[in-house]
Write a protein that holds these residues in place. Structure first.
Motif, PDB file in Angstrom:
ATOM      1  N   GLU A   1       0.811  -1.219   0.000  1.00  0.00           N
ATOM      2  CA  GLU A   1       0.000   0.000   0.000  1.00  0.00           C
ATOM      3  C   GLU A   1       0.846   1.271   0.000  1.00  0.00           C
ATOM      4  O   GLU A   1       0.333   2.352  -0.271  1.00  0.00           O
ATOM      5  CB  GLU A   1      -0.919   0.022   1.230  1.00  0.00           C
ATOM      6  CG  GLU A   1      -2.017  -1.027   1.200  1.00  0.00           C
ATOM      7  CD  GLU A   1      -2.776  -1.092   2.515  1.00  0.00           C
ATOM      8  OE1 GLU A   1      -2.406  -0.347   3.460  1.00  0.00           O
ATOM      9  OE2 GLU A   1      -3.739  -1.878   2.602  1.00  0.00           O
ATOM     10  N   GLN A   2       2.129   1.141   0.320  1.00  0.00           N
ATOM     11  CA  GLN A   2       2.980   2.328   0.418  1.00  0.00           C
ATOM     12  C   GLN A   2       3.242   2.905  -0.973  1.00  0.00           C
ATOM     13  O   GLN A   2       3.396   2.167  -1.950  1.00  0.00           O
ATOM     14  CB  GLN A   2       4.298   1.995   1.105  1.00  0.00           C
ATOM     15  CG  GLN A   2       4.142   1.462   2.520  1.00  0.00           C
ATOM     16  CD  GLN A   2       3.345   2.370   3.421  1.00  0.00           C
ATOM     17  OE1 GLN A   2       3.511   3.587   3.403  1.00  0.00           O
ATOM     18  NE2 GLN A   2       2.457   1.772   4.207  1.00  0.00           N
ATOM     19  N   PRO A   3       3.321   4.227  -1.087  1.00  0.00           N
ATOM     20  CA  PRO A   3       3.580   4.858  -2.387  1.00  0.00           C
ATOM     21  C   PRO A   3       5.057   4.776  -2.752  1.00  0.00           C
ATOM     22  O   PRO A   3       5.891   4.359  -1.942  1.00  0.00           O
ATOM     23  CB  PRO A   3       3.144   6.302  -2.156  1.00  0.00           C
ATOM     24  CG  PRO A   3       3.404   6.521  -0.690  1.00  0.00           C
ATOM     25  CD  PRO A   3       3.132   5.205  -0.005  1.00  0.00           C
ATOM     26  N   LEU A   4       5.374   5.211  -3.950  1.00  0.00           N
ATOM     27  CA  LEU A   4       6.760   5.133  -4.419  1.00  0.00           C
ATOM     28  C   LEU A   4       7.755   5.906  -3.554  1.00  0.00           C
ATOM     29  O   LEU A   4       8.899   5.452  -3.404  1.00  0.00           O
ATOM     30  CB  LEU A   4       6.851   5.623  -5.866  1.00  0.00           C
ATOM     31  CG  LEU A   4       6.359   4.649  -6.935  1.00  0.00           C
ATOM     32  CD1 LEU A   4       6.625   5.203  -8.325  1.00  0.00           C
ATOM     33  CD2 LEU A   4       7.054   3.297  -6.799  1.00  0.00           C
ATOM     34  N   PRO A   5       7.391   7.067  -2.961  1.00  0.00           N
ATOM     35  CA  PRO A   5       8.384   7.752  -2.127  1.00  0.00           C
ATOM     36  C   PRO A   5       8.934   6.873  -1.003  1.00  0.00           C
ATOM     37  O   PRO A   5      10.104   6.994  -0.639  1.00  0.00           O
ATOM     38  CB  PRO A   5       7.587   8.939  -1.547  1.00  0.00           C
ATOM     39  CG  PRO A   5       6.551   9.220  -2.564  1.00  0.00           C
ATOM     40  CD  PRO A   5       6.174   7.884  -3.142  1.00  0.00           C
ATOM     41  N   TYR A   6       8.108   5.995  -0.463  1.00  0.00           N
ATOM     42  CA  TYR A   6       8.576   5.096   0.599  1.00  0.00           C
ATOM     43  C   TYR A   6       9.690   4.188   0.077  1.00  0.00           C
ATOM     44  O   TYR A   6      10.714   3.990   0.736  1.00  0.00           O
ATOM     45  CB  TYR A   6       7.412   4.255   1.121  1.00  0.00           C
ATOM     46  CG  TYR A   6       7.818   3.181   2.102  1.00  0.00           C
ATOM     47  CD1 TYR A   6       8.104   3.495   3.424  1.00  0.00           C
ATOM     48  CD2 TYR A   6       7.928   1.845   1.705  1.00  0.00           C
ATOM     49  CE1 TYR A   6       8.497   2.510   4.329  1.00  0.00           C
ATOM     50  CE2 TYR A   6       8.311   0.859   2.605  1.00  0.00           C
ATOM     51  CZ  TYR A   6       8.589   1.201   3.916  1.00  0.00           C
ATOM     52  OH  TYR A   6       8.978   0.219   4.798  1.00  0.00           O
ATOM     53  N   PHE A   7       9.504   3.637  -1.129  1.00  0.00           N
ATOM     54  CA  PHE A   7      10.507   2.737  -1.702  1.00  0.00           C
ATOM     55  C   PHE A   7      11.719   3.509  -2.195  1.00  0.00           C
ATOM     56  O   PHE A   7      12.819   2.957  -2.262  1.00  0.00           O
ATOM     57  CB  PHE A   7       9.881   1.932  -2.840  1.00  0.00           C
ATOM     58  CG  PHE A   7       8.749   1.047  -2.385  1.00  0.00           C
ATOM     59  CD1 PHE A   7       9.002  -0.172  -1.797  1.00  0.00           C
ATOM     60  CD2 PHE A   7       7.436   1.450  -2.507  1.00  0.00           C
ATOM     61  CE1 PHE A   7       7.976  -0.989  -1.352  1.00  0.00           C
ATOM     62  CE2 PHE A   7       6.396   0.646  -2.071  1.00  0.00           C
ATOM     63  CZ  PHE A   7       6.668  -0.570  -1.490  1.00  0.00           C
ATOM     64  N   ASP A   8      11.530   4.792  -2.542  1.00  0.00           N
ATOM     65  CA  ASP A   8      12.668   5.628  -2.931  1.00  0.00           C
ATOM     66  C   ASP A   8      13.612   5.834  -1.752  1.00  0.00           C
ATOM     67  O   ASP A   8      14.829   5.875  -1.911  1.00  0.00           O
ATOM     68  CB  ASP A   8      12.183   6.999  -3.428  1.00  0.00           C
ATOM     69  CG  ASP A   8      11.422   6.898  -4.738  1.00  0.00           C
ATOM     70  OD1 ASP A   8      11.558   5.865  -5.423  1.00  0.00           O
ATOM     71  OD2 ASP A   8      10.674   7.841  -5.058  1.00  0.00           O
ATOM     72  N   LYS A   9      13.029   5.958  -0.549  1.00  0.00           N
ATOM     73  CA  LYS A   9      13.819   6.317   0.633  1.00  0.00           C
ATOM     74  C   LYS A   9      14.270   5.105   1.444  1.00  0.00           C
ATOM     75  O   LYS A   9      15.204   5.207   2.239  1.00  0.00           O
ATOM     76  CB  LYS A   9      12.997   7.245   1.537  1.00  0.00           C
ATOM     77  CG  LYS A   9      12.609   8.561   0.881  1.00  0.00           C
ATOM     78  CD  LYS A   9      11.642   9.334   1.774  1.00  0.00           C
ATOM     79  CE  LYS A   9      11.139  10.585   1.087  1.00  0.00           C
ATOM     80  NZ  LYS A   9      10.105  11.293   1.900  1.00  0.00           N
ATOM     81  N   THR A  10      13.585   3.973   1.289  1.00  0.00           N
ATOM     82  CA  THR A  10      13.884   2.803   2.119  1.00  0.00           C
ATOM     83  C   THR A  10      14.626   1.750   1.307  1.00  0.00           C
ATOM     84  O   THR A  10      14.101   1.282   0.288  1.00  0.00           O
ATOM     85  CB  THR A  10      12.580   2.185   2.675  1.00  0.00           C
ATOM     86  OG1 THR A  10      11.783   3.215   3.255  1.00  0.00           O
ATOM     87  CG2 THR A  10      12.892   1.122   3.713  1.00  0.00           C
ATOM     88  N   PRO A  11      15.822   1.367   1.708  1.00  0.00           N
ATOM     89  CA  PRO A  11      16.566   0.331   0.955  1.00  0.00           C
ATOM     90  C   PRO A  11      15.788  -0.977   0.881  1.00  0.00           C
ATOM     91  O   PRO A  11      15.087  -1.349   1.836  1.00  0.00           O
ATOM     92  CB  PRO A  11      17.856   0.157   1.764  1.00  0.00           C
ATOM     93  CG  PRO A  11      17.998   1.427   2.538  1.00  0.00           C
ATOM     94  CD  PRO A  11      16.601   1.890   2.837  1.00  0.00           C
ATOM     95  N   THR A  12      15.906  -1.668  -0.245  1.00  0.00           N
ATOM     96  CA  THR A  12      15.198  -2.935  -0.448  1.00  0.00           C
ATOM     97  C   THR A  12      15.542  -3.952   0.640  1.00  0.00           C
ATOM     98  O   THR A  12      14.671  -4.649   1.152  1.00  0.00           O
ATOM     99  CB  THR A  12      15.552  -3.513  -1.830  1.00  0.00           C
ATOM    100  OG1 THR A  12      15.238  -2.551  -2.829  1.00  0.00           O
ATOM    101  CG2 THR A  12      14.763  -4.787  -2.106  1.00  0.00           C
ATOM    102  N   GLY A  13      16.824  -4.029   0.985  1.00  0.00           N
ATOM    103  CA  GLY A  13      17.245  -4.993   2.005  1.00  0.00           C
ATOM    104  C   GLY A  13      16.599  -4.749   3.347  1.00  0.00           C
ATOM    105  O   GLY A  13      16.307  -5.692   4.087  1.00  0.00           O
ATOM    106  N   VAL A  14      16.366  -3.478   3.692  1.00  0.00           N
ATOM    107  CA  VAL A  14      15.717  -3.153   4.969  1.00  0.00           C
ATOM    108  C   VAL A  14      14.278  -3.663   4.971  1.00  0.00           C
ATOM    109  O   VAL A  14      13.803  -4.229   5.956  1.00  0.00           O
ATOM    110  CB  VAL A  14      15.750  -1.628   5.211  1.00  0.00           C
ATOM    111  CG1 VAL A  14      14.881  -1.245   6.415  1.00  0.00           C
ATOM    112  CG2 VAL A  14      17.190  -1.166   5.434  1.00  0.00           C
TER     113      VAL A  14
END
Length: 582
Positions: A101-114
């Motif tokens: 449900e999170q928008p793209l800004p969340y994935f822009d700022k949060t590393p995939t591994g985290v």
């Protein structure tokens, strides 16, 4: 406590099995105090009074106690395992759904591994808290209650002496628990960083090997790994200290009781059977208390992980459906930007954009890097929300409709093609019902059918992670076939041919021309050759539209479009020649 109660809410749907498990746990717990209780009649009536019938009765009684204890232990273990695993499965589903449900800004700022670490590592630790630790503590709690009853029943004064150390033991358990939760939180953050590091290095192996940076990455991994080692050592220090402390406190209590209780037996005010029954119950009581202390360590570690898990569950997405959002029906395809501003963090990316795109029009957006071209595209499917202004599709504000219904009307083809590690047919249909005839038709229109037939399993060929088994042009045509299969009235193309060689670009361009027919199309392109035939071209500078018109009209004006075109097709060709020394 609040955190643990939130975790237990996930157990609530399975309360019947939980209640049954608790009944069986209470019966298992009762077996220990019952055994301790039998010590007195064994000593007094069998060994001192020599009653043979009591010997037989007690012997068979003990056998039956342990027989039923084993049965009840199996039943409670299975039922609690079911409840715990179901709760963890539900938590994992909720977390994954929340991430989706999170928008793209969340994935822009949060590393995939985290993000991966939250779903895998953190929830695995929560699993120990919800199922294993909860079961152990509950089972030991029943045993402790029964054994406390026995020790007070046998000698309340001795019991009071024994429990005088309880405040000290409780303080130690609480203090160590707080310390462990703090360390566990640090450990989970370090594990998330390590997972993120591994994801980057493994997916970037081509660059690592090309630059011979294996040793450099080994050193970086060693630093992160050593940090985990130090945190693990801290955790073991606390664990190692807590157990001996509990041993010392227990030893003090037992020593005082033997001295005082033994004196009462010598004086004749208590029987050996009563004293040893008391001692058996007390020693049995010590073990579950020590286990509760040990499980408290696991609980604190799980609660630290649960805190990170609930951070995701509680996170409200910046882009979401309004409470009164309605379904957007299939649209005609007209789009209008009205006074649109967009700010990303502290930077204003788009400034007062006003633009109308007609049904079935092909609009191209050009400009230098970083002027907001892709951002403009990303606002249409609401990957981001405008800071101010509005975007309308068929005279309907896109924020007034559900995200799902909006995005059903939009097909997307990007430069960075994402294919999933599945068959070609499933990648083309992607989540929709698979229709073999429609899949083949989409592949033909995308000029992909011929190369698919040359693959080992044709449409059932697995493409590998991110489509690694296909060439760039082949992946792009599969993405175009996916857009054909979706058959949406609005098409968004973001640098769809920029990463391709000339031969591949020609094939993909033909497929895109087929795809654009009868659709409203918005194109961002770096290569101006791909958008010359667009119905209209707009030029962005500093987030603002500075030019607008057809290719011919813009070439007749003195402005940024002609400058870009001249740079690419005239001066650019000469400057891009790499001269080789003789």
């Amino acid at each position: 406590m609040e955190l643990y109660l939130r975790l237990l809410k996930f157990v609530k749907p399975y309360w019947i099995k939980l209640a049954m498990a608790m009944v069986f746990m209470s019966l298992v717990g009762a077996s220990q105090p019952l055994t301790a209780y039998l010590v007195k009649p064994v000593l007094d009536q069998v060994f001192y009074e020599k009653k043979g019938e009591m010997l037989v009765l007690i012997s068979f009684g003990i056998v039956f106690i342990y027989l039923f204890k084993g049965l009840f232990d199996y039943l409670q273990t299975y039922l609690m395992g079911f409840v715990g695993q179901r709760a963890i499965t539900d938590i994992r589903n909720v977390v994954f759904r929340r991430i989706q449900e999170q928008p793209l800004p969340y994935f822009d700022k949060t590393p995939t591994g985290v993000i991966i670490s939250r779903i895998v590592n953190d929830i695995s630790l929560v699993q120990g808290t919800v199922s294993d630790a909860f079961t152990a503590v509950l089972k030991d709690a029943f045993a402790i209650i029964g054994l406390v009853f026995v020790v007070f029943y046998r000698d309340w004064w001795l019991a009071s002496i024994a429990f005088a150390i309880l405040p000290f033991a409780t303080y130690a358990i609480v203090a160590f628990g707080k310390k462990l939760r703090k360390i566990s939180m640090q450990n989970q953050k370090a594990m998330a960083r390590l997972t993120s590091f591994l994801h980057e290095v493994i997916t970037g192996q081509r660059i690592v090997k090309a630059f011979s940076m294996e040793e450099y990455e080994n050193k970086r991994f060693g630093v992160e790994n050593h940090l985990l080692f130090r945190l693990a050592l801290k955790r073991y220090k606390v664990r190692a200290l807590s157990s001996p402390l509990m041993e010392v406190l227990g030893g003090i209590a037992v020593g005082v009781i033997i001295w005082y209780g033994g004196g009462k037996v010598i004086q004749g005010t208590s029987t050996p059977g009563n004293f040893f029954s008391f001692m058996a119950a007390l020693l049995m009581l010590y073990e579950p208390i020590k286990r509760v202390n040990k499980e408290n360590h696991n609980i604190q570690q799980g609660l630290a992980a649960a805190q990170r898990v609930f951070e995701i569950i509680d996170r409200q997405p910046e882009v979401c459906n309004r409470a009164d959002a309605t379904e957007l029906p299939p649209v005609q395809g007209s789009i209008e930007f009205s006074n649109v501003f967009f700010k990303y963090e502290e930077k204003m990316v788009l400034n007062n954009v006003n633009l109308r795109i007609e049904k079935n029009e092909v609009l191209a957006i050009v400009g230098e890097s970083g002027v907001g071209k892709s951002t403009l595209l990303n606002l249409i499917p609401r990957f981001y929300d405008v800071t101010s202004g509005s975007i309308m599709i068929d005279q309907t504000d896109i924020r007034a409709v559900t995200l799902d219904s909006l995005r059903r009307n939009i097909a997307l083809v990007t430069q960075d093609v994402i294919l999933f590690n599945d068959s070609i047919s499933k990648n083309i249909a992607y989540g929709a019902d698979e229709d073999a005839a429609r899949i083949e038709e989409a592949a033909r229109l995308a000029n992909a059918h011929e190369f698919i037939l040359k693959l080992p399993n044709h449409y059932e060929t697995t493409v590998g992670e991110k489509g690694i088994r296909l060439s760039g042009g082949q992946k792009q045509r599969i993405a175009i076939a996916r857009a054909f299969y979706k058959n949406a009235p609005v098409l968004v193309l973001d640098e769809a041919t920029s990463a391709l060689d000339t031969a591949s670009e020609t094939e993909v361009q033909k497929a895109l021309e087929n795809l654009m027919k009868g659709r409203t199309t918005i194109i961002v392109a770096h290569r101006l050759s791909t958008i010359i035939n667009a119905d209209r071209i707009i030029v962005l500078e500093r987030g603002t539209i500075v030019q607008e018109g057809t290719h011919t009209e813009l070439m007749e004006e003195e402005g940024p479009y002609r400058r870009l075109y001249t740079l690419q097709f005239k001066e650019g060709r000469g400057k891009k020649v790499i001269r080789l020394s003789q």
